[in-house]
Design a protein around this motif. Structure first.
Motif, PDB file in Angstrom:
ATOM      1  N   HIS A 123       6.845  -0.401   6.849  1.00 53.24           N
ATOM      2  CA  HIS A 123       6.683  -0.142   5.190  1.00 53.24           C
ATOM      3  C   HIS A 123       5.799  -1.028   4.538  1.00 53.24           C
ATOM      4  CE1 HIS A 123      10.503  -1.448   5.571  1.00 53.24           C
ATOM      5  NE2 HIS A 123      10.216  -1.795   4.060  1.00 53.24           N
TER       6      HIS A 123
ATOM      7  N   THR B  77       1.093   3.541   8.576  1.00 59.44           N
ATOM      8  CA  THR B  77       1.272   5.190   8.009  1.00 59.44           C
ATOM      9  C   THR B  77       0.059   5.005   6.692  1.00 59.44           C
ATOM     10  OG1 THR B  77       2.462   5.019   6.076  1.00 59.44           O
ATOM     11  CG2 THR B  77       2.934   6.173   8.853  1.00 59.44           C
TER      12      THR B  77
ATOM     13  N   GLY C 288       0.173   5.925   4.171  1.00 58.52           N
ATOM     14  CA  GLY C 288       1.441   5.855   2.506  1.00 58.52           C
ATOM     15  C   GLY C 288       1.704   4.395   2.371  1.00 58.52           C
ATOM     16  N   THR C 289       2.424   3.492   3.747  1.00 59.18           N
ATOM     17  CA  THR C 289       2.638   2.136   3.731  1.00 59.18           C
ATOM     18  C   THR C 289       0.953   1.945   3.768  1.00 59.18           C
ATOM     19  OG1 THR C 289       4.066   2.649   5.664  1.00 59.18           O
ATOM     20  CG2 THR C 289       2.838   0.393   5.584  1.00 59.18           C
TER      21      THR C 289
ATOM     22  N   LEU D 156       0.278   9.227  11.433  1.00 59.83           N
ATOM     23  CA  LEU D 156       1.500   9.582  11.006  1.00 59.83           C
ATOM     24  C   LEU D 156       2.384   8.954  11.085  1.00 59.83           C
ATOM     25  CD1 LEU D 156       0.205  13.973  11.862  1.00 59.83           C
ATOM     26  CD2 LEU D 156      -0.082  12.455   9.286  1.00 59.83           C
ATOM     27  N   PRO D 157       3.741   9.632  10.347  1.00 61.96           N
ATOM     28  CA  PRO D 157       4.754   8.582  10.765  1.00 61.96           C
ATOM     29  C   PRO D 157       5.904   9.169  12.029  1.00 61.96           C
ATOM     30  CG  PRO D 157       4.801   9.786   8.297  1.00 61.96           C
ATOM     31  CD  PRO D 157       3.192  10.051   9.172  1.00 61.96           C
TER      32      PRO D 157
ATOM     33  N   PRO E  97      10.275   8.904  11.637  1.00 64.90           N
ATOM     34  CA  PRO E  97      10.576   8.556  10.231  1.00 64.90           C
ATOM     35  C   PRO E  97      11.693   9.087   9.424  1.00 64.90           C
ATOM     36  CG  PRO E  97       9.424  11.159  10.969  1.00 64.90           C
ATOM     37  CD  PRO E  97       9.911   9.855  11.751  1.00 64.90           C
TER      38      PRO E  97
ATOM     39  N   LYS F  76       6.482   4.436   0.835  1.00 66.59           N
ATOM     40  CA  LYS F  76       6.230   5.219   0.968  1.00 66.59           C
ATOM     41  C   LYS F  76       5.834   6.742   1.605  1.00 66.59           C
ATOM     42  CE  LYS F  76       2.721   3.348  -3.150  1.00 66.59           C
ATOM     43  NZ  LYS F  76       2.625   4.466  -4.055  1.00 66.59           N
ATOM     44  N   GLU F  77       5.137   5.802   2.855  1.00 66.89           N
ATOM     45  CA  GLU F  77       5.764   7.113   4.361  1.00 66.89           C
ATOM     46  C   GLU F  77       6.133   5.912   5.630  1.00 66.89           C
ATOM     47  OE1 GLU F  77       1.904  10.431   5.660  1.00 66.89           O
ATOM     48  OE2 GLU F  77       1.611   8.390   5.271  1.00 66.89           O
TER      49      GLU F  77
ATOM     50  N   CYS G 288       8.616   4.636   9.041  1.00 71.59           N
ATOM     51  CA  CYS G 288       8.954   5.038   9.588  1.00 71.59           C
ATOM     52  C   CYS G 288       9.422   3.845  11.225  1.00 71.59           C
ATOM     53  CB  CYS G 288       7.872   5.847  10.848  1.00 71.59           C
ATOM     54  SG  CYS G 288       6.545   5.235  10.911  1.00 71.59           S
TER      55      CYS G 288
END
Length: 276
Positions: free
Chosen positions: A56, A79, A81-82, A99-100, A115, A121-122, A124
């Motif tokens: 993250h 990810t 988001g990260t 993807l996570p 996950p 934000k996203e 894992c």
């Protein structure tokens, strides 16, 4: 397989896992100079790292990423988001958006995204497997969700967060807002929750527990060791500190043959991990 914590704690996190010439890092949260120095202490060459996986975007997980990946031209897996949350601008050819719950192959290593709940934000976590040995790196856990439970059940080596002592946090100097952020279910897990989760979901295949991401303000090595040691008579117990790297561990030193490869089995959210 060989593995270590190069750095662990709120001041920086970085974990190394290798099988022969295939090596990966999980997070690069200390500056490149210190990553290089700590690797040198362990006899690890930075050029051996084939990929970097980022859990993250918080600073203690990406502080050294930009310089390190560009200096050694190492692909980064993160990810969307990260990457967005990191506000880093890495060279396009080094960035791989995943993807996570992705599964990524790095030579002989399979890296599984896990996950998790954390105020990012996203985010894992990751499990790294060679098909026979599973090494789970579980830090920055808001709670011990089903994915965390599943990883513990299938881990041979487990890097597990034990972030804070509940009394020390309550009585400490942190603001009310920060205390609530840490214990909200989206921050970190305490020694008590970490121990309860470990005891409930550990299996006979677990051979090494490495406790990690200890708070510098609200925890201590002695406290964590005293909490877990009575329950680790049959496995190796280590504690990763914020001050220096651990030793470079070798799975072959744990007394298990780990020679028979095995298939991967799915969870509800992830195609995870070697199941002997």
């Amino acid at each position: 397989m060989k593995y270590c914590a190069i750095a662990s704690g709120s001041n920086g996190n970085c974990y190394y896992i290798a099988d022969g010439e295939d090596a990966v890092l999980v997070d690069v949260g200390i500056n490149t100079k210190h990553v290089e120095l700590r690797m040198a202490n362990l006899g690890i060459s930075p050029t051996s790292v084939k990929a970097i996986f980022i859990t993250h975007e918080h600073t203690d997980h990406i502080r050294g990423l930009s310089v390190f990946c560009k200096r050694y031209q190492i692909p980064v897996y993160t990810t969307a988001g990260t990457y967005q949350g990191s506000r880093l601008h890495l060279p396009n050819h080094l960035v791989n958006i995943i993807l996570p719950n992705a599964k990524i192959q790095v030579g002989r290593l399979s890296v599984y995204g896990i996950p998790k709940y954390h105020d990012a934000k996203e985010p894992c976590s990751f499990v790294v497997s060679n098909g026979a040995v599973n090494i789970g790196v579980l830090t920055d856990l808001g709670r011990a969700c089903a994915n965390v439970q599943h990883v513990i059940q299938h881990a041979d080596v487990l890097v597990l967060e034990a972030n804070y002592d509940e009394d020390m946090l309550e009585q400490g100097r942190y603001s009310f807002f920060l205390k609530n952020r840490i214990r909200s279910g989206w921050g970190h897990i305490s020694n008590r929750v970490s121990l309860e989760t470990f005891l409930e979901y550990r299996t006979d295949r677990l051979r090494h527990l490495i406790l990690s991401h200890l708070s510098g303000e609200n925890n201590s090595v002695d406290l964590v060791h005293g909490t877990f040691a009575p329950h680790c008579n049959t496995i190796k117990l280590s504690i990763a500190t914020r001050y220096q790297e651990t030793e470079l561990f070798d799975i072959r030193d744990l007394g298990e043959p780990y020679l028979k490869e095995s298939a991967c089995v799915p969870t509800e959210t992830n195609r995870i991990v070697a199941d002997r």
